[in-house]
Design a protein around this motif. Structure first.
Motif, PDB file in Angstrom:
ATOM      1  N   ILE A   1       6.148   6.835  -1.145  1.00  0.00           N
ATOM      2  CA  ILE A   1       6.237   7.319  -2.539  1.00  0.00           C
ATOM      3  C   ILE A   1       6.726   8.774  -2.594  1.00  0.00           C
ATOM      4  CG2 ILE A   1       4.498   5.726  -3.448  1.00  0.00           C
ATOM      5  CD1 ILE A   1       2.437   8.026  -3.247  1.00  0.00           C
TER       6      ILE A   1
ATOM      7  N   VAL B   1      -6.529  23.073   5.321  1.00  0.00           N
ATOM      8  CA  VAL B   1      -6.265  21.712   5.817  1.00  0.00           C
ATOM      9  C   VAL B   1      -5.403  21.763   7.090  1.00  0.00           C
ATOM     10  CG1 VAL B   1      -5.067  19.537   5.335  1.00  0.00           C
ATOM     11  CG2 VAL B   1      -6.494  20.608   3.573  1.00  0.00           C
TER      12      VAL B   1
ATOM     13  N   GLY C   1      -2.729  13.958  -3.613  1.00  0.00           N
ATOM     14  CA  GLY C   1      -3.045  12.559  -3.947  1.00  0.00           C
ATOM     15  C   GLY C   1      -3.585  11.796  -2.743  1.00  0.00           C
TER      16      GLY C   1
ATOM     17  N   ALA D   1       0.662  13.982  -7.833  1.00  0.00           N
ATOM     18  CA  ALA D   1      -0.051  13.488  -6.650  1.00  0.00           C
ATOM     19  C   ALA D   1       0.665  13.824  -5.345  1.00  0.00           C
ATOM     20  CB  ALA D   1      -0.239  11.971  -6.766  1.00  0.00           C
TER      21      ALA D   1
ATOM     22  N   MET E   1      -7.224  10.119  -2.551  1.00  0.00           N
ATOM     23  CA  MET E   1      -7.316   8.656  -2.504  1.00  0.00           C
ATOM     24  C   MET E   1      -7.804   8.156  -1.147  1.00  0.00           C
ATOM     25  SD  MET E   1      -6.701   7.974  -5.548  1.00  0.00           S
ATOM     26  CE  MET E   1      -6.607   6.191  -5.591  1.00  0.00           C
TER      27      MET E   1
ATOM     28  N   GLY F   1       1.366  10.370   4.971  1.00  0.00           N
ATOM     29  CA  GLY F   1       1.046   9.543   6.146  1.00  0.00           C
ATOM     30  C   GLY F   1       0.066  10.199   7.112  1.00  0.00           C
ATOM     31  N   THR F   2      -0.477  11.374   6.782  1.00  0.00           N
ATOM     32  CA  THR F   2      -1.319  12.093   7.758  1.00  0.00           C
ATOM     33  C   THR F   2      -2.711  11.486   7.884  1.00  0.00           C
ATOM     34  OG1 THR F   2      -2.064  13.738   6.132  1.00  0.00           O
ATOM     35  CG2 THR F   2      -0.092  14.270   7.411  1.00  0.00           C
TER      36      THR F   2
ATOM     37  N   ARG G   1       0.854  -1.187   0.000  1.00  0.00           N
ATOM     38  CA  ARG G   1       0.000   0.000   0.000  1.00  0.00           C
ATOM     39  C   ARG G   1       0.891   1.239   0.000  1.00  0.00           C
ATOM     40  NH1 ARG G   1      -4.599   0.470   3.426  1.00  0.00           N
ATOM     41  NH2 ARG G   1      -5.455   2.573   3.207  1.00  0.00           N
TER      42      ARG G   1
ATOM     43  N   ASP H   1     -11.148  18.393   1.927  1.00  0.00           N
ATOM     44  CA  ASP H   1     -11.341  19.770   1.468  1.00  0.00           C
ATOM     45  C   ASP H   1     -11.029  19.990   0.000  1.00  0.00           C
ATOM     46  OD1 ASP H   1     -12.365  21.397   3.675  1.00  0.00           O
ATOM     47  OD2 ASP H   1     -10.571  20.754   4.720  1.00  0.00           O
TER      48      ASP H   1
ATOM     49  N   GLY I   1       1.059  16.549   4.129  1.00  0.00           N
ATOM     50  CA  GLY I   1      -0.162  16.003   3.525  1.00  0.00           C
ATOM     51  C   GLY I   1      -0.241  16.385   2.052  1.00  0.00           C
ATOM     52  N   THR I   2      -0.655  15.428   1.213  1.00  0.00           N
ATOM     53  CA  THR I   2      -0.591  15.635  -0.235  1.00  0.00           C
ATOM     54  C   THR I   2      -1.981  15.662  -0.870  1.00  0.00           C
ATOM     55  OG1 THR I   2      -0.502  13.255  -0.681  1.00  0.00           O
ATOM     56  CG2 THR I   2       1.618  14.396  -0.332  1.00  0.00           C
TER      57      THR I   2
ATOM     58  N   LEU J   1      -3.061   7.818   6.740  1.00  0.00           N
ATOM     59  CA  LEU J   1      -2.759   6.391   6.927  1.00  0.00           C
ATOM     60  C   LEU J   1      -2.094   6.130   8.284  1.00  0.00           C
ATOM     61  CD1 LEU J   1      -2.926   3.712   5.240  1.00  0.00           C
ATOM     62  CD2 LEU J   1      -0.512   4.073   4.728  1.00  0.00           C
TER      63      LEU J   1
ATOM     64  N   ARG K   1     -15.725  26.783   3.748  1.00  0.00           N
ATOM     65  CA  ARG K   1     -16.247  25.712   4.606  1.00  0.00           C
ATOM     66  C   ARG K   1     -16.702  26.292   5.941  1.00  0.00           C
ATOM     67  NH1 ARG K   1     -10.942  22.248   6.841  1.00  0.00           N
ATOM     68  NH2 ARG K   1     -10.602  23.591   8.640  1.00  0.00           N
TER      69      ARG K   1
ATOM     70  N   HIS L   1      -0.258  20.281   0.391  1.00  0.00           N
ATOM     71  CA  HIS L   1      -1.189  21.403   0.594  1.00  0.00           C
ATOM     72  C   HIS L   1      -0.410  22.714   0.759  1.00  0.00           C
ATOM     73  CE1 HIS L   1      -4.510  18.643   0.873  1.00  0.00           C
ATOM     74  NE2 HIS L   1      -3.866  17.945   1.770  1.00  0.00           N
TER      75      HIS L   1
END
Ligand SMILES: Cc1cc2nc3c(=O)[nH]c(=O)nc-3n(C[C@H](O)[C@H](O)[C@H](O)COP(=O)(O)OP(=O)(O)OC[C@H]3O[C@@H](n4cnc5c(N)ncnc54)[C@H](O)[C@@H]3O)c2cc1C
Length: 300
Positions: free
Chosen positions: A48, A95, A107, A68, A111, A27-28, A22, A118, A104-105, A30, A179, A72
């Motif tokens: 990745i 974010v 992608g 990806a 995903m 990782g923020t 995976r 957001d 944080g990305t 997962l 938001r 942010h």
């Protein structure tokens, strides 16, 4: 026990996915999620974040391509994104905290498939597609096809999102994302709305689209019907957009808001997003993010 490795090339990452690994980007979601007990880490994880092909923001005459792995923090200040695809910059700037935004990305946000993500509504109104690649295939998926439920995408396990693509913007276009939030940092959207507007030469609305955050199992595109296109922007047309958005939403009640409150406030957010997008389409500069510039959402 989790086996962790770092891909040094795109091919290496794709081969690892084909063997059941995976991907982890920032990782923020997962890693933080596993530490919070939401789900255990997968048995095999491949980082990745060192793959050059997954970076970069490139605009040509026809298309914008965002790698990806673009974070942010990059999106919120990039001149192309902030200037021409402003809704994405508005969203990225909201974010989490600076540390979340630094790793944080885009992608990962896409995903992870949260209905509260957001960047999702901005990508929908800007007509984005996700570029999904395996060792032997490459395809474009519309966002609508990609998100099939809360935290669930239609991507196969061996498909890596390599980029988000979207058409170049027509003249006299603007976009915005707003938001509702109860506090400024470390908060996910209670509800949110993105809008894209293109103005005709006479100032009427030539094209408009709206998408909603956190009011359905996935990000929700709104069918605006004849509520605004071909008409001037005024109180009546803005009220019509708010009504259509509220009617489209299918929110839940939870600890943070009742379904009734969400349904009402998402209409308010849609109206504000359309108004801000139209001002930008008319050439006005509204700072990123619109939430802070226009005093929407929490004060602190
Ligand atoms: C404190 C905190 C605050 C937060 N606030 C917000 C917020 O305000 N708004 C918001 O939208 N989110 C928020 N988040 C969630 C998170 O930061 C974002 O969703 C972020 O964009 C996830 O990106 P990532 O690179 O860290 O993803 P990761 O955690 O690395 O990955 C997320 C998921 O996507 C998969 N994945 C990652 N990259 C790819 C790829 N290229 N191809 C295929 N699959 C991939 C992973 O396998 C995993 O399942 C917050 C998180 C934290 C911890």
């Amino acid at each position: 026990m989790t086996t962790f490795s770092i891909a040094q090339s795109l091919d290496e990452a794709l081969e690892a996915l084909a063997s059941g690994a995976r991907p982890v980007a920032g990782g923020t979601d997962l890693v933080v999620g596993s530490r919070q007990g939401k789900a255990p880490l997968p048995a095999t994880v491949i980082a990745i974040d060192r793959i050059d092909e997954l970076g970069g923001i490139n605009l040509d005459d026809n298309r914008l391509r965002i790698g990806a792995m673009v974070t942010h923090a990059q999106l919120m200040v990039d001149p192309i994104i902030a200037g021409q695809f402003s809704a994405i910059a508005d969203a990225a700037a909201l974010v989490g905290s600076p540390s979340t935004r630094n790793v944080g990305t885009l992608g990962g946000n896409v995903m992870n498939g949260s209905p509260a993500m957001d960047t999702g509504a901005p990508l929908v109104v800007l007509g984005a597609t996700a570029e999904l690649q395996t060792t032997s295939t490459s395809r474009q998926s519309t966002m609508d096809e990609l998100w099939i439920g809360p935290g669930t995408t239609s991507a196969a396990d061996d498909e890596l999102c390599v980029a988000l693509n979207m058409p170049a913007r027509p003249a006299n276009s603007g976009s915005a994302y707003v938001r509702l939030e109860y506090r400024r940092a470390m908060e996910i959207a209670v509800v949110g709305a993105a809008a894209s507007v293109t103005l005709a030469d006479d100032g009427t609305i030539a094209e408009a689209s709206v998408a909603l955050t956190a009011v359905a199992p996935t990000i929700l595109a709104v069918d605006l019907g004849d509520s605004i296109v071909g008409k001037p922007l005024n109180d009546a047309t803005l009220a019509a957009v708010a009504d259509v958005a509220s009617e489209t939403a299918t929110p839940i009640s939870d600890l943070r808001a009742t379904d009734r409150y969400r349904r009402h406030t998402v209409g308010v957010m849609a109206r504000r997003a359309i108004a801000a997008a139209a001002r930008r389409a008319d050439g006005e500069t509204i700072a990123i993010p619109v939430n802070r510039a226009l005093g929407i959402g929490a004060n602190s």
